[in-house]
Write a protein that holds these residues in place. Sequence first.
Motif, PDB file in Angstrom:
ATOM      1  N   LEU A  20      17.015  32.584  36.682  1.00  0.00           N
ATOM      2  CA  LEU A  20      18.591  32.640  35.644  1.00  0.00           C
ATOM      3  C   LEU A  20      17.254  32.888  34.216  1.00  0.00           C
ATOM      4  CD1 LEU A  20      20.547  29.248  36.421  1.00  0.00           C
ATOM      5  CD2 LEU A  20      21.131  31.550  36.402  1.00  0.00           C
ATOM      6  N   GLY A  21      16.078  32.103  34.409  1.00  0.00           N
ATOM      7  CA  GLY A  21      15.049  33.257  33.312  1.00  0.00           C
ATOM      8  C   GLY A  21      15.372  33.905  33.052  1.00  0.00           C
ATOM      9  N   LEU A  22      15.013  35.521  34.222  1.00  0.00           N
ATOM     10  CA  LEU A  22      15.020  36.070  34.579  1.00  0.00           C
ATOM     11  C   LEU A  22      16.015  36.760  33.951  1.00  0.00           C
ATOM     12  CD1 LEU A  22      12.956  39.099  35.435  1.00  0.00           C
ATOM     13  CD2 LEU A  22      14.423  38.731  37.712  1.00  0.00           C
ATOM     14  N   GLY A  23      17.014  36.843  34.478  1.00  0.00           N
ATOM     15  CA  GLY A  23      18.617  37.257  33.739  1.00  0.00           C
ATOM     16  C   GLY A  23      18.190  37.409  32.446  1.00  0.00           C
ATOM     17  N   MET A  24      18.548  36.074  32.176  1.00  0.00           N
ATOM     18  CA  MET A  24      18.370  35.755  30.662  1.00  0.00           C
ATOM     19  C   MET A  24      17.335  36.892  29.246  1.00  0.00           C
ATOM     20  SD  MET A  24      18.887  31.539  30.122  1.00  0.00           S
ATOM     21  CE  MET A  24      18.842  31.540  28.575  1.00  0.00           C
ATOM     22  N   PHE A  25      16.835  37.163  29.975  1.00  0.00           N
ATOM     23  CA  PHE A  25      15.347  37.691  29.620  1.00  0.00           C
ATOM     24  C   PHE A  25      16.015  39.129  29.351  1.00  0.00           C
ATOM     25  CE2 PHE A  25      11.897  40.670  29.575  1.00  0.00           C
ATOM     26  CZ  PHE A  25      11.057  39.999  28.525  1.00  0.00           C
ATOM     27  N   LEU A  26      16.073  39.681  30.850  1.00  0.00           N
ATOM     28  CA  LEU A  26      15.619  41.415  31.399  1.00  0.00           C
ATOM     29  C   LEU A  26      17.406  41.797  30.395  1.00  0.00           C
ATOM     30  CD1 LEU A  26      14.319  42.390  34.213  1.00  0.00           C
ATOM     31  CD2 LEU A  26      13.738  42.428  32.515  1.00  0.00           C
ATOM     32  N   GLY A  27      18.511  40.723  31.010  1.00  0.00           N
ATOM     33  CA  GLY A  27      19.838  40.205  30.235  1.00  0.00           C
ATOM     34  C   GLY A  27      19.859  41.809  28.422  1.00  0.00           C
ATOM     35  N   PRO A  28      19.989  41.508  28.065  1.00  0.00           N
ATOM     36  CA  PRO A  28      19.515  41.247  26.707  1.00  0.00           C
ATOM     37  C   PRO A  28      19.006  43.037  26.285  1.00  0.00           C
ATOM     38  CG  PRO A  28      19.875  38.835  27.026  1.00  0.00           C
ATOM     39  CD  PRO A  28      19.397  39.462  27.591  1.00  0.00           C
ATOM     40  N   LEU A  29      17.624  42.618  26.796  1.00  0.00           N
ATOM     41  CA  LEU A  29      16.772  43.784  26.560  1.00  0.00           C
ATOM     42  C   LEU A  29      17.172  45.063  27.304  1.00  0.00           C
ATOM     43  CD1 LEU A  29      14.153  44.231  25.891  1.00  0.00           C
ATOM     44  CD2 LEU A  29      12.984  43.717  28.515  1.00  0.00           C
ATOM     45  N   LEU A  30      17.305  45.225  28.651  1.00  0.00           N
ATOM     46  CA  LEU A  30      18.591  45.770  28.718  1.00  0.00           C
ATOM     47  C   LEU A  30      20.104  46.892  28.463  1.00  0.00           C
ATOM     48  CD1 LEU A  30      18.810  45.313  32.808  1.00  0.00           C
ATOM     49  CD2 LEU A  30      16.663  47.038  31.553  1.00  0.00           C
ATOM     50  N   SER A  31      20.591  45.167  28.003  1.00  0.00           N
ATOM     51  CA  SER A  31      21.704  45.857  27.440  1.00  0.00           C
ATOM     52  C   SER A  31      21.368  46.501  26.077  1.00  0.00           C
ATOM     53  CB  SER A  31      22.345  44.494  26.413  1.00  0.00           C
ATOM     54  OG  SER A  31      22.854  43.635  28.185  1.00  0.00           O
ATOM     55  N   SER A  32      20.270  45.594  24.664  1.00  0.00           N
ATOM     56  CA  SER A  32      19.799  47.316  23.919  1.00  0.00           C
ATOM     57  C   SER A  32      19.228  48.193  24.162  1.00  0.00           C
ATOM     58  CB  SER A  32      18.435  46.070  23.184  1.00  0.00           C
ATOM     59  OG  SER A  32      19.096  44.871  22.878  1.00  0.00           O
ATOM     60  N   VAL A  33      18.233  48.636  25.717  1.00  0.00           N
ATOM     61  CA  VAL A  33      18.179  49.963  25.464  1.00  0.00           C
ATOM     62  C   VAL A  33      19.626  50.904  26.012  1.00  0.00           C
ATOM     63  CG1 VAL A  33      17.217  51.214  27.833  1.00  0.00           C
ATOM     64  CG2 VAL A  33      16.361  49.294  26.289  1.00  0.00           C
ATOM     65  N   TYR A  34      20.311  50.352  26.686  1.00  0.00           N
ATOM     66  CA  TYR A  34      21.784  50.575  26.977  1.00  0.00           C
ATOM     67  C   TYR A  34      22.721  51.395  26.007  1.00  0.00           C
ATOM     68  CZ  TYR A  34      27.257  51.355  28.536  1.00  0.00           C
ATOM     69  OH  TYR A  34      27.659  51.741  28.172  1.00  0.00           O
ATOM     70  N   SER A  35      22.484  49.637  24.531  1.00  0.00           N
ATOM     71  CA  SER A  35      23.319  50.322  23.857  1.00  0.00           C
ATOM     72  C   SER A  35      22.702  51.452  22.498  1.00  0.00           C
ATOM     73  CB  SER A  35      23.513  49.864  22.848  1.00  0.00           C
ATOM     74  OG  SER A  35      24.004  47.917  23.578  1.00  0.00           O
ATOM     75  N   TRP A  36      21.580  51.679  22.565  1.00  0.00           N
ATOM     76  CA  TRP A  36      21.076  52.248  21.950  1.00  0.00           C
ATOM     77  C   TRP A  36      20.922  54.358  23.015  1.00  0.00           C
ATOM     78  CZ3 TRP A  36      15.787  55.684  23.980  1.00  0.00           C
ATOM     79  CH2 TRP A  36      15.717  56.318  22.763  1.00  0.00           C
ATOM     80  N   VAL A  37      20.609  54.018  24.521  1.00  0.00           N
ATOM     81  CA  VAL A  37      20.921  55.129  24.580  1.00  0.00           C
ATOM     82  C   VAL A  37      22.335  55.588  24.704  1.00  0.00           C
ATOM     83  CG1 VAL A  37      21.053  56.655  27.460  1.00  0.00           C
ATOM     84  CG2 VAL A  37      19.280  54.503  26.648  1.00  0.00           C
ATOM     85  N   SER A  38      23.482  54.873  24.805  1.00  0.00           N
ATOM     86  CA  SER A  38      25.029  55.714  24.678  1.00  0.00           C
ATOM     87  C   SER A  38      25.470  55.305  23.348  1.00  0.00           C
ATOM     88  CB  SER A  38      25.712  54.415  25.535  1.00  0.00           C
ATOM     89  OG  SER A  38      26.144  53.354  25.120  1.00  0.00           O
ATOM     90  N   GLY A  39      24.664  54.902  22.537  1.00  0.00           N
ATOM     91  CA  GLY A  39      25.422  55.412  20.698  1.00  0.00           C
ATOM     92  C   GLY A  39      26.080  54.310  20.557  1.00  0.00           C
ATOM     93  N   ARG A  40      26.332  53.313  20.894  1.00  0.00           N
ATOM     94  CA  ARG A  40      27.107  52.230  20.540  1.00  0.00           C
ATOM     95  C   ARG A  40      26.247  51.219  19.522  1.00  0.00           C
ATOM     96  NH1 ARG A  40      31.261  52.469  23.814  1.00  0.00           N
ATOM     97  NH2 ARG A  40      31.092  53.398  25.903  1.00  0.00           N
TER      98      ARG A  40
END
Length: 395
Positions: free
Chosen positions: A258-278
């Motif tokens: 669960l800790g791995l998901g809590m760390f990587l979830g926001p991190l990957l979401s930030s990368v996705y938002s930056w790539v997709s321009g959201r």
Amino acid sequence: MLRQGLRLYGKWCRFSRPITQLLTLTVVTFGVLAPLICHRLLHSYFYLHRWHLNPMSQEFLEQNQEDGQAALRYFEDLRTPNSSEISGDKALRPWLLITIITVQRRNEFHYVLQVASRFHRLLQQCGPHCRSHQIFLCNVEQEPGSHQDARLLGTFFAMVSRYKNWEDPNASVNQFEKEKRDYAFCLEQSLLAYSPEYVLLVEDDAVPEEEIFPVLQHLLLARLSKPHLKDALYLKLYHPERLQRYINPEPMRILEWLGLGMFLGPLLSSVYSWVSGRPSLTWPIVLFFALYSMALAELVGRHYLLELRRLAPALYNVVPATECCTPAMLFSAPSARRVLGYLQELHCRRGFAKDIALYSLLRTKGEKAYVVEPNLIMHVGMFSSLRPNDSPKLL
């Protein structure tokens, strides 16, 4: 033309919707990329047993046989040392005594020579930090003279034999009880012969990793000096890789997952938002990437994530011990004496071997024990002394 352009624009808009993009990412990752990349990873869910298990097992056996011959040459080429150089001076109390328990196995693999040669080489490389470490050999073969590898090692290291001839004083006990008594004998002899501060009890098919001594130095002087770890009954240096997954009975791993998901979830979401321009993160996307990263880590294999901790001794993890396996166990002198007393009260049998017996003490005696992650030894013995198998496999 205008109608065709509108159709293409509509398709692009539909694909640009997050649900479509994330669904595509899931299909590509778990349906294409991960199977292609991980199909040869032994401890991954994507591992193709039918294709790789037999050839990889045969390759491992051949390499193991070559390593055994190399270990034999190592000791044949090594000049016979004087007693103070390798065997150790019993007048000096070692900080760490490495006791190798050995019994006659398949001669061509020279398991005990592999273990002893690796420990000896690492001690030579370790330098001043390991001057208070010593190697001790415990031969539990019923006919000790027939164990040729042990006889060779006896010219380099101090050795004790449990049996003096073929006659077994414990012939009436089953093999599992005999193994427990042999184990207790070697632990007791380690304390009597050297009175060390710590005993590392190693089975003769447990080859140490290159970084074992720096990690043990850090663990014993820094981590295990803390009050809640100091009085542990034992510290395991090995747990089978196939049992290191997140989906296992150990609740601590679920928290780690669960800790791995809590760390990587926001991190990957930030990368996705930056790539997709959201412009900003949304909880559904964060939740998706948390679940995505957790699933990917489990399916690829937690074992491979643990390997990243080898970058530095401080990164090694110490968690509550699990049930299986005793190839390498570390005891402090007080805990070793407690273990010897406890083992006298237990009778081992099929289904209740010494590893399960030791683990049962944690509940019945209110003791604590821990395991190091990742493993500090490699279990190379595919031919068990308890369960004969002429066609062993890696899994």
